[in-house]
Design a protein around this motif. Structure first.
Motif, PDB file in Angstrom:
ATOM      1  N   VAL A 208     -35.307  21.208  28.437  1.00  0.00           N
ATOM      2  CA  VAL A 208     -34.408  21.810  29.421  1.00  0.00           C
ATOM      3  C   VAL A 208     -34.419  21.013  30.718  1.00  0.00           C
ATOM      4  O   VAL A 208     -35.273  20.144  30.935  1.00  0.00           O
ATOM      5  N   ASP A 209     -33.485  21.325  31.583  1.00  0.00           N
ATOM      6  CA  ASP A 209     -33.439  20.799  32.943  1.00  0.00           C
ATOM      7  C   ASP A 209     -34.585  21.430  33.731  1.00  0.00           C
ATOM      8  O   ASP A 209     -34.634  22.652  33.905  1.00  0.00           O
ATOM      9  N   GLY A 210     -35.488  20.603  34.223  1.00  0.00           N
ATOM     10  CA  GLY A 210     -36.664  21.106  34.918  1.00  0.00           C
ATOM     11  C   GLY A 210     -36.407  21.646  36.302  1.00  0.00           C
ATOM     12  O   GLY A 210     -37.355  22.086  36.978  1.00  0.00           O
ATOM     13  N   ARG A 211     -35.142  21.657  36.747  1.00  0.00           N
ATOM     14  CA  ARG A 211     -34.780  22.270  38.026  1.00  0.00           C
ATOM     15  C   ARG A 211     -33.986  23.565  37.838  1.00  0.00           C
ATOM     16  O   ARG A 211     -33.685  24.240  38.817  1.00  0.00           O
ATOM     17  N   ASP A 212     -33.634  23.885  36.607  1.00  0.00           N
ATOM     18  CA  ASP A 212     -32.820  25.055  36.295  1.00  0.00           C
ATOM     19  C   ASP A 212     -33.737  26.229  35.974  1.00  0.00           C
ATOM     20  O   ASP A 212     -34.320  26.300  34.894  1.00  0.00           O
ATOM     21  N   HIS A 213     -33.849  27.159  36.894  1.00  0.00           N
ATOM     22  CA  HIS A 213     -34.804  28.255  36.741  1.00  0.00           C
ATOM     23  C   HIS A 213     -34.480  29.149  35.550  1.00  0.00           C
ATOM     24  O   HIS A 213     -35.382  29.615  34.845  1.00  0.00           O
ATOM     25  N   GLU A 214     -33.212  29.415  35.326  1.00  0.00           N
ATOM     26  CA  GLU A 214     -32.848  30.285  34.212  1.00  0.00           C
ATOM     27  C   GLU A 214     -33.113  29.600  32.880  1.00  0.00           C
ATOM     28  O   GLU A 214     -33.583  30.232  31.917  1.00  0.00           O
ATOM     29  N   ALA A 215     -32.832  28.301  32.812  1.00  0.00           N
ATOM     30  CA  ALA A 215     -33.099  27.567  31.578  1.00  0.00           C
ATOM     31  C   ALA A 215     -34.594  27.491  31.313  1.00  0.00           C
ATOM     32  O   ALA A 215     -35.041  27.613  30.160  1.00  0.00           O
ATOM     33  N   LEU A 216     -35.377  27.284  32.360  1.00  0.00           N
ATOM     34  CA  LEU A 216     -36.827  27.262  32.208  1.00  0.00           C
ATOM     35  C   LEU A 216     -37.340  28.604  31.691  1.00  0.00           C
ATOM     36  O   LEU A 216     -38.138  28.659  30.743  1.00  0.00           O
ATOM     37  N   HIS A 217     -36.867  29.685  32.292  1.00  0.00           N
ATOM     38  CA  HIS A 217     -37.331  31.015  31.884  1.00  0.00           C
ATOM     39  C   HIS A 217     -36.971  31.303  30.441  1.00  0.00           C
ATOM     40  O   HIS A 217     -37.794  31.831  29.662  1.00  0.00           O
ATOM     41  N   ALA A 218     -35.755  30.945  30.039  1.00  0.00           N
ATOM     42  CA  ALA A 218     -35.343  31.180  28.657  1.00  0.00           C
ATOM     43  C   ALA A 218     -36.203  30.381  27.685  1.00  0.00           C
ATOM     44  O   ALA A 218     -36.597  30.887  26.615  1.00  0.00           O
ATOM     45  N   ALA A 219     -36.521  29.153  28.054  1.00  0.00           N
ATOM     46  CA  ALA A 219     -37.366  28.326  27.186  1.00  0.00           C
ATOM     47  C   ALA A 219     -38.795  28.848  27.138  1.00  0.00           C
ATOM     48  O   ALA A 219     -39.441  28.841  26.077  1.00  0.00           O
ATOM     49  N   TYR A 220     -39.300  29.285  28.278  1.00  0.00           N
ATOM     50  CA  TYR A 220     -40.665  29.813  28.325  1.00  0.00           C
ATOM     51  C   TYR A 220     -40.828  31.043  27.433  1.00  0.00           C
ATOM     52  O   TYR A 220     -41.897  31.260  26.854  1.00  0.00           O
ATOM     53  N   THR A 221     -39.811  31.862  27.377  1.00  0.00           N
ATOM     54  CA  THR A 221     -39.919  33.165  26.704  1.00  0.00           C
ATOM     55  C   THR A 221     -39.304  33.174  25.312  1.00  0.00           C
ATOM     56  O   THR A 221     -39.205  34.234  24.691  1.00  0.00           O
ATOM     57  N   ALA A 222     -38.875  32.019  24.812  1.00  0.00           N
ATOM     58  CA  ALA A 222     -38.300  31.943  23.471  1.00  0.00           C
ATOM     59  C   ALA A 222     -39.349  32.323  22.425  1.00  0.00           C
ATOM     60  O   ALA A 222     -40.505  31.904  22.526  1.00  0.00           O
ATOM     61  N   PRO A 223     -38.977  33.122  21.424  1.00  0.00           N
ATOM     62  CA  PRO A 223     -39.951  33.488  20.387  1.00  0.00           C
ATOM     63  C   PRO A 223     -40.329  32.291  19.529  1.00  0.00           C
ATOM     64  O   PRO A 223     -39.509  31.412  19.255  1.00  0.00           O
ATOM     65  N   HIS A 224     -41.590  32.273  19.095  1.00  0.00           N
ATOM     66  CA  HIS A 224     -42.062  31.176  18.237  1.00  0.00           C
ATOM     67  C   HIS A 224     -43.180  31.692  17.342  1.00  0.00           C
ATOM     68  O   HIS A 224     -44.317  31.213  17.400  1.00  0.00           O
TER      69      HIS A 224
END
Length: 239
Positions: A208-224
Motif C-alpha cells: 500500500v501507499d505508506g502515506r495513505d492512512h485508510e489504506a494502511l488501516h485496511a491492510a493492517y486489519t485484513a484477515p489472514h
C-alpha cells in the motif's frame, strides 16, 4: 552501568493527534543523518498505534497486550514522537533526545523507554525476535495478542530475515505481523516486489501507499487465517 534514568509515564498527559507529530519530532535534534529514516515511518506508526495496537501505558505490562517491536531502530524520532503522543512518557523528555543523560537514545533501549519491547540497533534482528515472541506466546496459550514488527526494506538484505520469513509461514504464526517500510534503500532489491518474497513462504501480503492512512488501516486489519501477514508500506525514495 547506565547512569540514565528511565522515562516515566506522565499522569496528566494532554491529548495529541496526528497533526501534533511534526512539532513533537521537531523537539528532537542531533540526528539529522537519520531524518529520512524517521519520517518514512511516521504515518505507518501513527495508524498502527492510533487504530490497531491494543496496548496503552496502563497495559504495557499486561500479558494479554499486543506487542510492537521496532527493528528499524536507527532514526527513532517518529517512534518516540508517537509514544509521547500516546502517553507513554511526557513530551518534555523529547528535547533531551540523544544527550548523555536522556533515556531516548539514537537507538531505543527497552530498559529506558516505556513501551519499547526490544532494544534495537543491529539491523536484521527484529523479525527473528518477533517470530520468537509469537512462538513464546503460543507456547503459553496466549493466542489473542498480536505481534507486530517494523522493518526497513534495506534490512531484508540480512540473511537472518530470510530464515525468519521461511520459518514463520509453514509454522502458521497467524498472530505475527510484519510492517516493511519501503523507501527504496535496499542494496539488492526484490524481483517481483518485496511482498512476493513473503508470499512464496506462505505469508499473506498487502502492498500500500505508506502515506495513505485508510489504506494502511485496511491492510493492517485484513484477515489472514492460519498465516502470518506482511504489509509493505511504500513511501518516497530516500535521497
Amino acid at each position: 552501568m547506565s547512569t540514565q534514568t528511565p522515562a516515566r509515564t506522565s499522569p496528566q498527559q494532554p491529548s495529541y493527534g496526528y497533526a501534533d507529530l511534526g512539532r513533537l519530532m521537531g523537539l528532537m535534534t542531533g540526528d539529522e543523518k537519520h531524518g529520512p529514516a524517521a519520517t518514512s515511518t511516521l504515518d505507518a506508526l501513527w495508524v498502527l498505534y492510533d487504530r490497531v495496537l491494543r496496548v496503552t501505558p496502563g497495559t504495557a505490562e499486561d500479558r494479554a497486550r499486543d506487542r510492537f517491536l521496532l527493528s528499524k531502530g536507527h532514526g527513532p524520532m517518529a517512534y518516540y514522537a508517537v509514544l509521547a503522543a500516546k502517553g507513554f512518557f511526557g513530551e518534555e523528555v523529547l528535547a533531551g533526545f540523544g544527550s548523555y543523560d536522556s533515556p531516548l537514545g539514537h537507538h531505543p533501549d527497552r530498559v529506558l523507554v516505556p513501551g519499547a519491547e526490544i532494544g534495537s540497533g543491529s539491523l536484521g534482528h527484529g523479525l527473528p525476535l518477533a517470530v520468537g515472541t509469537a512462538l513464546g506466546l503460543r507456547a503459553q496459550g496466549l493466542t489473542d495478542p498480536a505481534v507486530w514488527v517494523l522493518i526497513g526494506d534495506a534490512e531484508l538484505d540480512e540473511g537472518s530475515n530470510h530464515e525468519a520469513i521461511a520459518f514463520a509461514g509453514p509454522a502458521g504464526l497467524d498472530r505475527l505481523h510484519a510492517l516493511v517500510v519501503d523507501n527504496s534503500s535496499a542494496t539488492h532489491g526484490w524481483p517481483g516486489g518485496i511482498a512476493s518474497r513473503f508470499e512464496a513462504a506462505g505469508w499473506s501480503a498487502a502492498t500500500v501507499d505508506g502515506r495513505d492512512h485508510e489504506a494502511l488501516h485496511a491492510a493492517y486489519t485484513a484477515p489472514h487465517p492460519g498465516r502470518p501477514h506482511v504489509v509493505v508500506a511504500r513511501v518516497e525514495p530516500k535521497n
